[in-house]
Design an enzyme around this catalytic site. Structure first.
Site, PDB file in Angstrom:
ATOM      1  N   ILE A 161       0.809  -1.282   0.012  1.00  0.00           N
ATOM      2  CA  ILE A 161       0.125  -0.016   0.032  1.00  0.00           C
ATOM      3  C   ILE A 161       0.876   1.230  -0.089  1.00  0.00           C
ATOM      4  CG2 ILE A 161      -0.337   0.354   2.639  1.00  0.00           C
ATOM      5  CD1 ILE A 161      -3.242   0.665   1.843  1.00  0.00           C
ATOM      6  N   ASN A 171      -2.409   1.820  15.812  1.00  0.00           N
ATOM      7  CA  ASN A 171      -2.785   1.715  16.946  1.00  0.00           C
ATOM      8  C   ASN A 171      -3.289   2.960  17.776  1.00  0.00           C
ATOM      9  OD1 ASN A 171      -0.453   2.647  18.097  1.00  0.00           O
ATOM     10  ND2 ASN A 171       0.627   0.952  17.409  1.00  0.00           N
ATOM     11  N   GLY A 229       3.759  -4.346  11.129  1.00  0.00           N
ATOM     12  CA  GLY A 229       2.758  -4.569   9.985  1.00  0.00           C
ATOM     13  C   GLY A 229       2.780  -3.279   9.053  1.00  0.00           C
ATOM     14  N   VAL A 230       1.773  -3.081   8.539  1.00  0.00           N
ATOM     15  CA  VAL A 230       1.356  -1.929   7.594  1.00  0.00           C
ATOM     16  C   VAL A 230       1.653  -0.538   8.313  1.00  0.00           C
ATOM     17  CG1 VAL A 230      -1.177  -1.559   8.180  1.00  0.00           C
ATOM     18  CG2 VAL A 230      -0.240  -1.241   5.692  1.00  0.00           C
ATOM     19  N   ASP A 231       1.535  -0.393   9.501  1.00  0.00           N
ATOM     20  CA  ASP A 231       1.703   0.769  10.324  1.00  0.00           C
ATOM     21  C   ASP A 231       3.244   1.271  10.161  1.00  0.00           C
ATOM     22  OD1 ASP A 231       1.140   3.114  11.821  1.00  0.00           O
ATOM     23  OD2 ASP A 231       0.824   1.947  13.634  1.00  0.00           O
ATOM     24  N   GLY A 290      -4.320  -8.460  10.719  1.00  0.00           N
ATOM     25  CA  GLY A 290      -3.266  -8.932  10.730  1.00  0.00           C
ATOM     26  C   GLY A 290      -2.787  -9.261  12.275  1.00  0.00           C
ATOM     27  N   VAL A 291      -1.833  -8.336  12.831  1.00  0.00           N
ATOM     28  CA  VAL A 291      -1.430  -8.753  14.490  1.00  0.00           C
ATOM     29  C   VAL A 291      -2.825  -8.819  15.207  1.00  0.00           C
ATOM     30  CG1 VAL A 291      -0.263  -8.056  16.304  1.00  0.00           C
ATOM     31  CG2 VAL A 291       0.742  -7.849  13.835  1.00  0.00           C
TER      32      VAL A 291
HETATM   33  P1  ADP Z   1      -3.599  -4.882  12.381  1.00  0.00           P
HETATM   34  O1  ADP Z   1      -2.795  -4.641  13.528  1.00  0.00           O
HETATM   35  O2  ADP Z   1      -4.698  -3.777  12.499  1.00  0.00           O
HETATM   36  O3  ADP Z   1      -4.254  -6.119  12.571  1.00  0.00           O
HETATM   37  P2  ADP Z   1      -1.450  -5.256  10.617  1.00  0.00           P
HETATM   38  O4  ADP Z   1      -0.540  -4.170  10.067  1.00  0.00           O
HETATM   39  O5  ADP Z   1      -1.008  -6.270  11.542  1.00  0.00           O
HETATM   40  O6  ADP Z   1      -2.657  -4.314  11.350  1.00  0.00           O
HETATM   41  O7  ADP Z   1      -2.207  -5.990   9.361  1.00  0.00           O
HETATM   42  C1  ADP Z   1      -3.390  -5.383   8.385  1.00  0.00           C
HETATM   43  C2  ADP Z   1      -3.080  -6.157   7.140  1.00  0.00           C
HETATM   44  O8  ADP Z   1      -2.341  -5.423   6.519  1.00  0.00           O
HETATM   45  C3  ADP Z   1      -2.648  -7.567   7.237  1.00  0.00           C
HETATM   46  O9  ADP Z   1      -3.641  -8.195   6.092  1.00  0.00           O
HETATM   47  C4  ADP Z   1      -1.302  -7.662   6.496  1.00  0.00           C
HETATM   48  O10 ADP Z   1      -0.782  -8.592   5.872  1.00  0.00           O
HETATM   49  C5  ADP Z   1      -1.275  -6.349   5.605  1.00  0.00           C
HETATM   50  N1  ADP Z   1      -0.257  -5.450   5.368  1.00  0.00           N
HETATM   51  C6  ADP Z   1       1.013  -5.554   6.111  1.00  0.00           C
HETATM   52  N2  ADP Z   1       2.034  -4.681   5.479  1.00  0.00           N
HETATM   53  C7  ADP Z   1       1.273  -4.132   4.293  1.00  0.00           C
HETATM   54  C8  ADP Z   1       1.760  -3.364   3.280  1.00  0.00           C
HETATM   55  N3  ADP Z   1       2.781  -2.674   3.092  1.00  0.00           N
HETATM   56  N4  ADP Z   1       0.780  -3.020   2.289  1.00  0.00           N
HETATM   57  C9  ADP Z   1      -0.520  -3.468   2.562  1.00  0.00           C
HETATM   58  N5  ADP Z   1      -0.957  -4.461   3.363  1.00  0.00           N
HETATM   59  C10 ADP Z   1       0.008  -4.744   4.361  1.00  0.00           C
END
Ligand code: ADP
Length: 191
Positions: free
Chosen positions: A30, A43, A51-53, A138-139
């Site tokens: 993303i 968070n 993760g994505v954050d 995700g997490v």
């Molecule tokens: P949460 O803590 O809300 O679960 P996460 O970041 O752990 O958030 O995961 C949310 C989703 O984002 C998961 O499906 C993960 O595979 C996905 N994800 C992680 N990195 C990226 C990225 N760079 N681009 C898009 N999606 C991502």
């Protein structure tokens, strides 16, 4: 009665066409997308995480953290907007999904609120194109299929009543997620 039935059918077809035109499902990262806004699965602290954050903060650079520090956090289910800094996206919509605790802690409603509040934030900034990750899936442990159904339902509901947003992109990180999103789109949006 026959023409009423026909009108209802025409309405359904129009909605379906609108959804097919405006919703895109892709596999990728993303942080690379050239859209007006990307949504961050943040968070409560808004100070970054895994993760994505983490990926968004790394790509945006330290100015993002400086801004989110000033914003001062975000309750679960709500959304806050920052700049995108070094990202190709102009805005980041930070939304805080619920941690999955088995489903009895209002998790589904809170996740739906994330989508509603993110769309409201997008409209407020005049965004035309917005990309979502799988918030909470995700997490935070929200079952992906259920999360996807909520995402699709809220997106459909929003788009039915909106004419400003041109494109909603669901960004799937894995092949598995891509498959689930595509299946859910077929059954929930075009069925
Ligand atoms: P949460 O803590 O809300 O679960 P996460 O970041 O752990 O958030 O995961 C949310 C989703 O984002 C998961 O499906 C993960 O595979 C996905 N994800 C992680 N990195 C990226 C990225 N760079 N681009 C898009 N999606 C991502």
């Amino acid at each position: 009665a026959e023409s009423r039935g026909r009108r209802a059918e025409d309405g359904r077809q129009k909605t379906e066409e609108k959804m097919k035109e405006k919703i895109k499902i892709i596999q990728g990262d993303i942080t690379k997308l050239e859209v007006d806004a990307i949504v961050n699965a943040a968070n409560n602290s808004l100070l970054g995480g895994g993760g994505v954050d983490g990926a968004i903060h790394r790509s945006a650079g330290p100015d993002l953290l400086e801004e989110t520090r000033k914003i001062g956090g975000c309750p679960t289910g709500e959304a806050r907007v920052s700049g995108g800094y070094d990202l190709p996206a102009r805005w980041v919509i930070h939304t805080v999904g619920p941690v999955w605790k088995g489903g009895s802690q209002n998790e589904e409603n809170l996740l739906a609120s994330c989508y509603r509040n993110s769309f409201a934030a997008a409209v407020e900034k005049g965004v035309k194109t917005v990309a979502f990750p799988a918030v909470s899936a995700g997490v935070y442990g929200f079952p992906l299929k259920k999360a996807t159904e909520i995402a699709m339902r809220e997106t459909r509901q929003f788009l039915e009543n909106d004419d400003l947003l041109d494109q909603v992109i669901f960004v799937c990180f894995s092949q598995e997620a891509l498959k689930i999103y595509q299946e859910t789109f077929s059954t929930r949006i075009t069925a």
